[in-house]
Design a protein around this motif. Structure first.
Motif, mmCIF file in Angstrom:
data_model
loop_
_atom_site.group_PDB
_atom_site.id
_atom_site.type_symbol
_atom_site.label_atom_id
_atom_site.label_comp_id
_atom_site.label_asym_id
_atom_site.label_seq_id
_atom_site.Cartn_x
_atom_site.Cartn_y
_atom_site.Cartn_z
ATOM 1 N N PHE A 179 -6.614 -1.493 -3.607
ATOM 2 C CA PHE A 179 -5.697 -2.424 -2.950
ATOM 3 C C PHE A 179 -6.049 -3.856 -3.331
ATOM 4 O O PHE A 179 -5.161 -4.655 -3.693
ATOM 5 N N LEU A 180 -7.327 -4.200 -3.295
ATOM 6 C CA LEU A 180 -7.746 -5.553 -3.664
ATOM 7 C C LEU A 180 -7.517 -5.822 -5.147
ATOM 8 O O LEU A 180 -7.206 -6.953 -5.542
ATOM 9 N N GLU A 181 -7.638 -4.785 -5.972
ATOM 10 C CA GLU A 181 -7.385 -4.948 -7.408
ATOM 11 C C GLU A 181 -5.919 -5.280 -7.667
ATOM 12 O O GLU A 181 -5.603 -6.165 -8.475
ATOM 13 N N VAL A 182 -5.017 -4.580 -6.985
ATOM 14 C CA VAL A 182 -3.590 -4.868 -7.127
ATOM 15 C C VAL A 182 -3.300 -6.308 -6.724
ATOM 16 O O VAL A 182 -2.624 -7.056 -7.440
ATOM 17 N N LEU A 183 -3.816 -6.717 -5.570
ATOM 18 C CA LEU A 183 -3.572 -8.085 -5.107
ATOM 19 C C LEU A 183 -4.176 -9.109 -6.060
ATOM 20 O O LEU A 183 -3.614 -10.184 -6.278
ATOM 21 N N GLY A 184 -5.324 -8.771 -6.629
ATOM 22 C CA GLY A 184 -5.975 -9.691 -7.565
ATOM 23 C C GLY A 184 -5.181 -9.926 -8.828
ATOM 24 O O GLY A 184 -5.240 -11.011 -9.416
ATOM 25 N N TRP A 185 -4.423 -8.898 -9.245
ATOM 26 C CA TRP A 185 -3.561 -9.030 -10.424
ATOM 27 C C TRP A 185 -2.222 -9.658 -10.077
ATOM 28 O O TRP A 185 -1.396 -9.882 -10.960
ATOM 29 N N ALA A 186 -1.996 -9.946 -8.804
ATOM 30 C CA ALA A 186 -0.700 -10.460 -8.359
ATOM 31 C C ALA A 186 -0.833 -11.781 -7.611
ATOM 32 O O ALA A 186 -0.001 -12.116 -6.783
ATOM 33 N N VAL A 187 -1.877 -12.537 -7.904
ATOM 34 C CA VAL A 187 -2.009 -13.843 -7.249
ATOM 35 C C VAL A 187 -0.932 -14.779 -7.800
ATOM 36 O O VAL A 187 -0.603 -14.741 -8.996
ATOM 37 N N ALA A 233 0.830 -1.211 0.000
ATOM 38 C CA ALA A 233 0.000 0.000 0.000
ATOM 39 C C ALA A 233 0.862 1.257 0.000
ATOM 40 O O ALA A 233 0.531 2.260 -0.654
ATOM 41 N N ALA A 234 1.993 1.211 0.728
ATOM 42 C CA ALA A 234 2.892 2.370 0.750
ATOM 43 C C ALA A 234 3.535 2.595 -0.609
ATOM 44 O O ALA A 234 3.692 3.741 -1.053
ATOM 45 N N ASP A 235 3.903 1.501 -1.289
ATOM 46 C CA ASP A 235 4.462 1.625 -2.638
ATOM 47 C C ASP A 235 3.445 2.235 -3.591
ATOM 48 O O ASP A 235 3.780 3.046 -4.458
ATOM 49 N N PHE A 236 2.196 1.823 -3.445
ATOM 50 C CA PHE A 236 1.113 2.395 -4.254
ATOM 51 C C PHE A 236 1.047 3.909 -4.025
ATOM 52 O O PHE A 236 0.975 4.690 -4.984
ATOM 53 N N ALA A 237 1.070 4.302 -2.750
ATOM 54 C CA ALA A 237 0.984 5.723 -2.417
ATOM 55 C C ALA A 237 2.147 6.510 -3.006
ATOM 56 O O ALA A 237 1.972 7.627 -3.498
ATOM 57 N N VAL A 276 5.151 -2.453 -8.213
ATOM 58 C CA VAL A 276 4.114 -2.597 -7.192
ATOM 59 C C VAL A 276 3.492 -3.987 -7.258
ATOM 60 O O VAL A 276 3.254 -4.640 -6.230
ATOM 61 N N PHE A 277 3.247 -4.467 -8.469
ATOM 62 C CA PHE A 277 2.642 -5.789 -8.625
ATOM 63 C C PHE A 277 3.612 -6.901 -8.227
ATOM 64 O O PHE A 277 3.202 -7.916 -7.663
ATOM 65 N N GLU A 278 4.905 -6.701 -8.504
ATOM 66 C CA GLU A 278 5.895 -7.704 -8.102
ATOM 67 C C GLU A 278 5.995 -7.776 -6.583
ATOM 68 O O GLU A 278 6.126 -8.872 -6.013
#
Length: 298
Positions: free
Chosen positions: A38-46, A22-26, A87-89
């Protein structure tokens, strides 16, 4: 067993890791993510290539949240498309850590619901800074999954990728690692998708990394399996970086190559020119975009 409360120390470690996401996103967009972002980022990084997850994880994994007051959470807009790959990595790394801990506790691959239940505990630890809701106010997370179980690709699988105006490009699955699914492409177009021997004798020099959504939705098909084709490509394809690509990281005078598991390798001018580092080089693609590029679009 995996729906039981996480050990306090484990929960603290996981919460700290996801708080970093979340901090990297910010840092990237100038403000903390909403819960939806936040959930969208995690969803693309499963970690779909991990043995810790079962075959029902799609990418992206969509998570529906219920918040305080038994209200279904809704988000109107998203800044996720503005984010860089880093961020996704970072998110993929922490997702993998979560999945591996759950799988070790349960003795087998986890389901999307087990992942969502554990992630809910992480959110409710209230370490993650969100723009619109407090993590402690999230009451439920439910994954959207297909009833149909997906088959994971294995090295040596031959894929057909439809291209415009007609025909198919052929590719072989090389490996699956933290960068994604590596495929080796073959030159030429198959008119009917048949993996003709003459086409499979013309490999492109540099593999690419992608993800498996176009396989899961049926757009790309597995039409054969030939592990002899793997000898035409590097077993652990590297990802190349331009000079100065990452602040604080030495990527050399001409660039550097990064394996999935190992140190950076500095490259010379000839290799940098061959891979096209200074002329629109790209090696990782969302599957749908790769299909567009192979059709001649950008």
């Amino acid at each position: 067993m995996t729906d039981a409360p996480l050990d306090a120390d484990v929960l603290d470690t996981l919460a700290a890791g996801f708080a970093d996401v979340a901090a990297d996103f910010a840092d990237e967009v100038g403000g903390p993510p909403t819960l939806g972002e936040f959930l969208e980022v995690l969803g693309w990084a499963v970690p779909t290539t991990s043995a810790a997850v079962d075959g029902t994880f799609g990418e992206p994994l969509k998570l529906t949240a219920t918040v305080k007051g038994n209200k279904r959470y809704r988000s109107e807009s998203s800044r996720v498309p503005e984010l860089n790959d880093s961020v996704f990595e970072e998110a993929r790394s922490h997702n993998a850590a979560l999945a591996e801990r759950l799988a070790a506790a349960s003795g087998g691959p986890i389901t999307p619901q087990q992942y969502a239940s554990a992630l809910l505990q992480v959110l409710r630890a209230d370490r993650i800074v969100l723009a619109d809701v407090a993590g402690a106010d999230v009451r439920k997370l439910v994954p959207e999954v297909s009833a149909k179980r997906t088959t994971k690709l294995t090295p040596g699988d031959v894929l057909t990728i439809p291209v415009e105006p007609s025909g198919y490009r052929l590719a072989v699955v090389i490996t699956r690692n933290r960068f994604g699914t590596a495929i080796g492409l073959f030159e030429g177009v198959s008119p009917d998708g048949r993996p003709a021997v003459d086409l499979l004798r013309a490999p492109e020099r540099f593999p690419v990394y992608t993800e498996e959504s176009q396989v899961k939705n049926g757009a790309w098909r597995v039409v054969g399996h030939d592990e002899n084709l793997l000898a035409l490509f590097p077993a652990d394809p590297e990802v190349y970086h331009k000079p100065g690509a990452w602040p604080g990281l030495d990527t050399g005078v001409h660039g550097a190559a990064e394996p999935a598991d190992g140190p950076l390798r500095m490259i010379d001018e000839e290799e940098a020119r061959a891979v096209g580092l200074q002329s629109g080089y790209r090696q990782t693609y969302p599957a749908a975009f790769l299909q567009k590029v192979l059709s001649g679009g950008r």
